[in-house]
Scaffold this motif. Sequence first.
Motif, PDB file in Angstrom:
ATOM      1  N   LYS A   1       0.697  -1.149  -0.056  1.00  0.00           N
ATOM      2  CA  LYS A   1       0.011  -0.067  -0.120  1.00  0.00           C
ATOM      3  C   LYS A   1       0.811   1.291  -0.140  1.00  0.00           C
ATOM      4  CE  LYS A   1      -0.701   0.128   5.228  1.00  0.00           C
ATOM      5  NZ  LYS A   1      -2.004   0.105   6.069  1.00  0.00           N
ATOM      6  N   CYS A   2       1.776   1.208   0.808  1.00  0.00           N
ATOM      7  CA  CYS A   2       2.734   2.428   0.650  1.00  0.00           C
ATOM      8  C   CYS A   2       3.490   2.735  -0.833  1.00  0.00           C
ATOM      9  CB  CYS A   2       4.079   2.245   1.553  1.00  0.00           C
ATOM     10  SG  CYS A   2       5.287   0.789   1.155  1.00  0.00           S
ATOM     11  N   TYR A   3       3.499   1.839  -1.711  1.00  0.00           N
ATOM     12  CA  TYR A   3       3.615   2.068  -3.075  1.00  0.00           C
ATOM     13  C   TYR A   3       2.593   2.503  -4.021  1.00  0.00           C
ATOM     14  CZ  TYR A   3       8.426   0.774  -1.631  1.00  0.00           C
ATOM     15  OH  TYR A   3       9.492   0.730  -0.720  1.00  0.00           O
ATOM     16  N   ARG A   4       1.308   1.964  -3.814  1.00  0.00           N
ATOM     17  CA  ARG A   4       0.079   2.082  -4.506  1.00  0.00           C
ATOM     18  C   ARG A   4      -0.655   3.301  -4.505  1.00  0.00           C
ATOM     19  NH1 ARG A   4      -1.746  -2.233  -7.112  1.00  0.00           N
ATOM     20  NH2 ARG A   4      -4.037  -1.679  -6.635  1.00  0.00           N
ATOM     21  N   LYS A   5      -1.067   3.892  -5.447  1.00  0.00           N
ATOM     22  CA  LYS A   5      -1.769   5.116  -5.228  1.00  0.00           C
ATOM     23  C   LYS A   5      -3.179   4.869  -4.600  1.00  0.00           C
ATOM     24  CE  LYS A   5      -0.197   7.561  -9.440  1.00  0.00           C
ATOM     25  NZ  LYS A   5      -0.484   8.680 -10.003  1.00  0.00           N
ATOM     26  N   ASP A   6      -3.685   3.801  -4.603  1.00  0.00           N
ATOM     27  CA  ASP A   6      -5.128   3.572  -3.987  1.00  0.00           C
ATOM     28  C   ASP A   6      -4.671   3.242  -2.465  1.00  0.00           C
ATOM     29  OD1 ASP A   6      -4.252   0.738  -3.973  1.00  0.00           O
ATOM     30  OD2 ASP A   6      -5.767   0.148  -5.227  1.00  0.00           O
ATOM     31  N   LYS A   7      -3.571   3.171  -2.076  1.00  0.00           N
ATOM     32  CA  LYS A   7      -3.060   2.904  -0.761  1.00  0.00           C
ATOM     33  C   LYS A   7      -3.710   1.575  -0.100  1.00  0.00           C
ATOM     34  CE  LYS A   7      -0.755   6.554  -0.494  1.00  0.00           C
ATOM     35  NZ  LYS A   7       0.594   6.480  -1.126  1.00  0.00           N
ATOM     36  N   LYS A   8      -3.863   0.557  -1.012  1.00  0.00           N
ATOM     37  CA  LYS A   8      -4.282  -0.860  -0.658  1.00  0.00           C
ATOM     38  C   LYS A   8      -3.221  -2.042  -0.732  1.00  0.00           C
ATOM     39  CE  LYS A   8      -9.266   0.495  -1.274  1.00  0.00           C
ATOM     40  NZ  LYS A   8     -10.551   0.153  -1.905  1.00  0.00           N
ATOM     41  N   ASN A   9      -3.079  -2.869   0.132  1.00  0.00           N
ATOM     42  CA  ASN A   9      -2.219  -4.047  -0.247  1.00  0.00           C
ATOM     43  C   ASN A   9      -3.164  -4.854  -0.854  1.00  0.00           C
ATOM     44  OD1 ASN A   9      -0.201  -3.345   1.567  1.00  0.00           O
ATOM     45  ND2 ASN A   9      -1.551  -3.869   3.422  1.00  0.00           N
ATOM     46  N   VAL A  10      -2.208  -5.686  -1.863  1.00  0.00           N
ATOM     47  CA  VAL A  10      -2.771  -6.667  -2.645  1.00  0.00           C
ATOM     48  C   VAL A  10      -1.796  -7.693  -2.865  1.00  0.00           C
ATOM     49  CG1 VAL A  10      -4.137  -4.987  -4.320  1.00  0.00           C
ATOM     50  CG2 VAL A  10      -1.831  -5.453  -4.875  1.00  0.00           C
ATOM     51  N   ILE A  11      -2.424  -8.817  -3.447  1.00  0.00           N
ATOM     52  CA  ILE A  11      -1.716  -9.987  -3.680  1.00  0.00           C
ATOM     53  C   ILE A  11      -2.141 -10.173  -5.160  1.00  0.00           C
ATOM     54  CG2 ILE A  11      -1.201 -10.884  -1.346  1.00  0.00           C
ATOM     55  CD1 ILE A  11      -3.570 -12.931  -1.818  1.00  0.00           C
ATOM     56  N   PHE A  12      -1.203 -11.328  -5.600  1.00  0.00           N
ATOM     57  CA  PHE A  12      -1.695 -11.860  -7.100  1.00  0.00           C
ATOM     58  C   PHE A  12      -1.864 -13.190  -7.277  1.00  0.00           C
ATOM     59  CE2 PHE A  12       1.802  -8.547  -7.142  1.00  0.00           C
ATOM     60  CZ  PHE A  12       0.904  -7.492  -7.526  1.00  0.00           C
ATOM     61  N   LYS A  13      -3.160 -13.382  -7.598  1.00  0.00           N
ATOM     62  CA  LYS A  13      -3.540 -14.950  -7.703  1.00  0.00           C
ATOM     63  C   LYS A  13      -3.511 -15.448  -9.169  1.00  0.00           C
ATOM     64  CE  LYS A  13      -5.561 -15.696  -3.546  1.00  0.00           C
ATOM     65  NZ  LYS A  13      -5.460 -16.982  -2.744  1.00  0.00           N
ATOM     66  N   GLU A  14      -3.000 -16.439  -9.499  1.00  0.00           N
ATOM     67  CA  GLU A  14      -3.193 -17.036 -10.696  1.00  0.00           C
ATOM     68  C   GLU A  14      -4.754 -17.387 -11.119  1.00  0.00           C
ATOM     69  OE1 GLU A  14      -0.983 -20.258 -13.525  1.00  0.00           O
ATOM     70  OE2 GLU A  14      -0.960 -20.878 -11.186  1.00  0.00           O
ATOM     71  N   VAL A  15      -4.825 -16.827 -12.386  1.00  0.00           N
ATOM     72  CA  VAL A  15      -6.392 -17.142 -12.947  1.00  0.00           C
ATOM     73  C   VAL A  15      -6.259 -18.339 -13.805  1.00  0.00           C
ATOM     74  CG1 VAL A  15      -8.136 -16.360 -14.390  1.00  0.00           C
ATOM     75  CG2 VAL A  15      -6.927 -14.811 -12.755  1.00  0.00           C
ATOM     76  N   GLU A  16      -6.949 -19.453 -13.418  1.00  0.00           N
ATOM     77  CA  GLU A  16      -7.150 -20.644 -14.261  1.00  0.00           C
ATOM     78  C   GLU A  16      -8.148 -20.517 -15.600  1.00  0.00           C
ATOM     79  OE1 GLU A  16      -5.305 -23.503 -13.912  1.00  0.00           O
ATOM     80  OE2 GLU A  16      -4.392 -22.536 -12.043  1.00  0.00           O
ATOM     81  N   GLU A  17      -7.800 -20.776 -16.716  1.00  0.00           N
ATOM     82  CA  GLU A  17      -8.536 -20.492 -17.860  1.00  0.00           C
ATOM     83  C   GLU A  17      -9.460 -21.667 -18.249  1.00  0.00           C
ATOM     84  OE1 GLU A  17      -8.426 -17.648 -19.941  1.00  0.00           O
ATOM     85  OE2 GLU A  17      -6.388 -16.921 -19.487  1.00  0.00           O
TER      86      GLU A  17
END
Length: 77
Positions: free
Chosen positions: A61-77
Amino acid sequence: MTKEEFSNLDIGETFILGCRKFKVVEIEVGCNGCFFDDGCGFEGGIGYELQGSYLLPECAKCYRKDKKNVIFKEVEE
């Protein structure tokens, strides 16, 4: 898309890295559940190296403009 736009992908947006697709998911704290969480924490983990090369959006969040913490999930097609 500019570096800044990619670094601040909105929650719910997807992106492709190599032959895999990932979704930006909001989280309160930490890296649990992130595809790129190798147990090393933000400093020194593989995600940190990929962000430095603009291959991953920012997650802290300290680096994002929206000030939210995020993670990245793989999307199964």
